[in-house]
Scaffold this active site. Structure first.
Site, PDB file in Angstrom:
ATOM      1  N   ASP A  13       0.815  -1.226   0.000  1.00 43.29           N
ATOM      2  CA  ASP A  13       0.000   0.000   0.000  1.00 43.29           C
ATOM      3  C   ASP A  13       0.844   1.270   0.000  1.00 43.29           C
ATOM      4  OD1 ASP A  13      -2.237  -1.699   0.253  1.00 43.29           O
ATOM      5  OD2 ASP A  13      -1.921  -1.793   2.407  1.00 43.29           O
ATOM      6  N   LYS A  16       2.137   2.238  -5.178  1.00 40.05           N
ATOM      7  CA  LYS A  16       2.770   1.720  -6.406  1.00 40.05           C
ATOM      8  C   LYS A  16       1.973   2.094  -7.653  1.00 40.05           C
ATOM      9  CE  LYS A  16       2.955  -2.391  -4.445  1.00 40.05           C
ATOM     10  NZ  LYS A  16       2.945  -2.187  -2.993  1.00 40.05           N
ATOM     11  N   GLY A  40      -4.282  -3.944  -4.442  1.00 41.23           N
ATOM     12  CA  GLY A  40      -5.220  -2.871  -4.751  1.00 41.23           C
ATOM     13  C   GLY A  40      -4.451  -1.634  -5.134  1.00 41.23           C
ATOM     14  N   HIS A  41      -4.618  -1.219  -6.359  1.00 42.81           N
ATOM     15  CA  HIS A  41      -3.940  -0.005  -6.808  1.00 42.81           C
ATOM     16  C   HIS A  41      -4.982   1.060  -7.069  1.00 42.81           C
ATOM     17  CE1 HIS A  41      -0.226  -2.280  -8.536  1.00 42.81           C
ATOM     18  NE2 HIS A  41      -0.292  -2.284  -7.238  1.00 42.81           N
ATOM     19  N   GLN A 223       1.807  -5.873  -3.105  1.00 43.93           N
ATOM     20  CA  GLN A 223       2.180  -6.070  -1.696  1.00 43.93           C
ATOM     21  C   GLN A 223       3.550  -5.418  -1.409  1.00 43.93           C
ATOM     22  OE1 GLN A 223       0.981  -9.334  -3.267  1.00 43.93           O
ATOM     23  NE2 GLN A 223      -0.988  -8.418  -2.878  1.00 43.93           N
TER      24      GLN A 223
HETATM   25  P1  IMP Z   1      -3.271 -12.764   1.433  1.00 45.25           P
HETATM   26  O1  IMP Z   1      -2.324 -12.154   0.465  1.00 45.25           O
HETATM   27  O2  IMP Z   1      -4.711 -12.454   1.121  1.00 45.25           O
HETATM   28  O3  IMP Z   1      -3.038 -14.224   1.656  1.00 45.25           O
HETATM   29  O4  IMP Z   1      -3.016 -12.070   2.873  1.00 45.25           O
HETATM   30  C1  IMP Z   1      -1.800 -12.281   3.594  1.00 45.25           C
HETATM   31  C2  IMP Z   1      -1.337 -10.996   4.263  1.00 45.25           C
HETATM   32  O5  IMP Z   1      -0.937 -10.054   3.267  1.00 45.25           O
HETATM   33  C3  IMP Z   1      -2.417 -10.285   5.091  1.00 45.25           C
HETATM   34  O6  IMP Z   1      -1.802  -9.647   6.195  1.00 45.25           O
HETATM   35  C4  IMP Z   1      -2.940  -9.235   4.136  1.00 45.25           C
HETATM   36  O7  IMP Z   1      -3.530  -8.137   4.815  1.00 45.25           O
HETATM   37  C5  IMP Z   1      -1.663  -8.841   3.441  1.00 45.25           C
HETATM   38  N1  IMP Z   1      -1.876  -8.271   2.106  1.00 45.25           N
HETATM   39  C6  IMP Z   1      -2.215  -8.920   0.970  1.00 45.25           C
HETATM   40  N2  IMP Z   1      -2.300  -8.076  -0.056  1.00 45.25           N
HETATM   41  C7  IMP Z   1      -1.992  -6.863   0.413  1.00 45.25           C
HETATM   42  C8  IMP Z   1      -1.861  -5.573  -0.195  1.00 45.25           C
HETATM   43  O8  IMP Z   1      -2.044  -5.358  -1.406  1.00 45.25           O
HETATM   44  N3  IMP Z   1      -1.496  -4.563   0.629  1.00 45.25           N
HETATM   45  C9  IMP Z   1      -1.257  -4.748   1.948  1.00 45.25           C
HETATM   46  N4  IMP Z   1      -1.359  -5.926   2.549  1.00 45.25           N
HETATM   47  C10 IMP Z   1      -1.714  -6.973   1.792  1.00 45.25           C
END
Ligand code: IMP
Length: 432
Positions: A13, A16, A40-41, A223
């Site tokens: 977040d 990017k 999420g962009h 991420q």
């Molecule tokens: P998953 O990717 O849905 O398996 O989640 C695993 C961890 O990564 C959790 O703590 C999510 O909140 C975090 N996470 C996944 N995608 C994002 C992102 O785009 N931004 C911030 N945190 C993320």
């Protein structure tokens, strides 16, 4: 320059989408290499706000070929909805290319993501529940369904049959959830296949060819470094490699094709989901944490969850420089700090009387690490209008210089507002 990687240097977040959008003018390809629709962009472009979860940000530009690499896991339903949304907004998705080797998120992956989180209870990871982890689990256990399987209904059926033997048992016997029939999933996915087929390509070959002919390829991370499966704050991580190495494995290009690695960080830091967070601030009404949340609009693009906020953590950034081989830092949301009297930066941790200048390898130390701060004066004025480094107030320039010294990497781009032009380009040579 031909291969440029952009990775999150924190917990994701970092902004990017905006930076990709900004550099896109110079690019021929924008490629996603890992993750899925957990990303999420938010892109604010020409007065429009676009929220993308899966499709590379380059989709906005007619001269760019957007590519979804083999390292991504694709929920076809979500992807097609996103494509419909973009088309409704007047953007064409015709150029989108999808690796034949990317894996598909299946309905049971979403069910199992939610079910395993519920089972973990207070120990939950806080996943986005989009089925990302279970899809990567199947990839590793050789039970995954790939994009190319959509081109052959017999193979698709056989693979779904094999997967359901295990998944239905898990769903029913372990989690007490409804099961699936082979035919219902085959029907659903063959329904998607017709629309997806024209986009399927050997993207590794295509990108290698492009890089050899000096075209510019932008690898857009999702991420962040501390959510990396290997290098992040395990187990509170995602299931892919958001670090720079992932750009190679997730697209099928070699490391020598990468010329520059940009690490993006907010001027503070946020995290969604569970897990340790040494510089986390309290977010009760009237607190600095609440101020950062509200002024920074710190609510997730994908899940809407409120992000946890904290002071900039220099130890984490030094770690990100090391893990990714960063050549540059991009600092975003500097304007969010504008009203603060003083600003703290974490320069090291302390645990049981010992100082840690580098990220401790042992999880217990990181969980209990107390930040050691340096406090810098705030600038107490708006900076949104600044377009050169020199226009920034002295305190803001000193803040950036402090971050550079800590990271031992130059800060090349600074964002002072959400809009595309609210940016200071310090070290970015436009394509000749
Ligand atoms: P998953 O990717 O849905 O398996 O989640 C695993 C961890 O990564 C959790 O703590 C999510 O909140 C975090 N996470 C996944 N995608 C994002 C992102 O785009 N931004 C911030 N945190 C993320």
């Amino acid at each position: 320059m031909a291969g440029i990687v952009l990775v999150g240097a924190q917990w994701g977040d970092e902004g990017k989408g905006k930076i990709t959008d900004l550099l896109a003018d110079d690019m021929d390809y924008v490629v996603r290499f890992q993750g899925g629709n957990n990303a999420g962009h938010t892109i604010i472009h020409g007065g429009r706000t676009l929220k993308l979860h899966l499709i590379p940000s380059g989709i906005m530009y007619p001269h760019i070929t957007p590519v979804i690499g083999n390292g991504v896991v694709i929920d076809p339903k979500v992807m097609l909805e996103e494509m419909d949304q973009l088309e409704a907004d007047g953007l064409t998705t015709r150029r989108l290319l999808i690796s034949c080797n990317a894996h598909l998120i299946m309905p049971y992956h979403r069910d199992l993501d939610g079910a395993s989180e519920r089972r973990l209870g207070s120990n939950e990871i806080g996943t986005t529940r989009r089925g990302i982890g279970p899809a990567y689990m199947d990839k590793a256990s050789r039970l995954g369904i790939r994009v190319q399987d959509l081109t052959d209904v017999h193979i698709l059926r056989k693979k779904i049959e094999a997967a359901l033997v295990e998944k239905n048992d898990l769903l029913e016997k372990v989690y007490g959830l409804p099961t699936y029939t082979v035919e219902e999933i085959v029907d659903e996915y063959m329904g998607y296949a017709e629309r997806i087929k024209p986009h399927i390509a050997d993207t590794s070959q295509l990108l290698n060819r492009a890089l050899r002919s000096d075209q510019w390829v932008f690898f857009e991370g999702a991420q962040g470094t501390l959510l990396d499966l290997d290098h992040g704050t395990y187990p509170f991580v995602t299931s892919s490699s958001p670090t720079a190495g992932g750009a190679c494995t997730g697209t099928g290009v070699g490391p020598k094709a990468i010329d520059r690695v940009l690490g993006i960080a907010k001027a503070y830091i946020t995290r969604v989901g569970s897990g340790p967070f040494p510089t986390e601030l309290d977010s009760t009404p009237g607190s600095i944490g609440e101020h950062l949340t509200m002024k920074g609009g710190e609510f997730g693009t994908t899940t809407g969850r409120q992000r946890r906020c904290g002071w900039y953590d220099g130890v984490i950034i030094r770690y990100a420089v090391q893990i990714n081989g960063l050549t540059d830092l991009v600092i975003t949301k500097l304007d969010v700090l504008s009203e603060l009297d003083t600003i703290k930066v974490c320069v090291a941790y302390e645990y049981e009387g010992k100082r840690y200048n580098d990220l401790p390898c042992h999880q217990t130390v990181f969980h209990h690490a107390r930040p050691i701060y340096e406090e810098l004066p705030g600038w107490k004025c708006d900076i949104d209008h600044c377009r050169t480094f020199e226009e920034l107030p002295k305190e803001a320039r000193d803040y950036i210089a402090f971050l550079e010294d800590l990271a031992e990497v130059p800060v090349s781009i600074i964002a002072v507002g959400p809009d595309r032009d609210e940016t200071i380009m310090r070290r970015w040579e436009r394509r000749p």
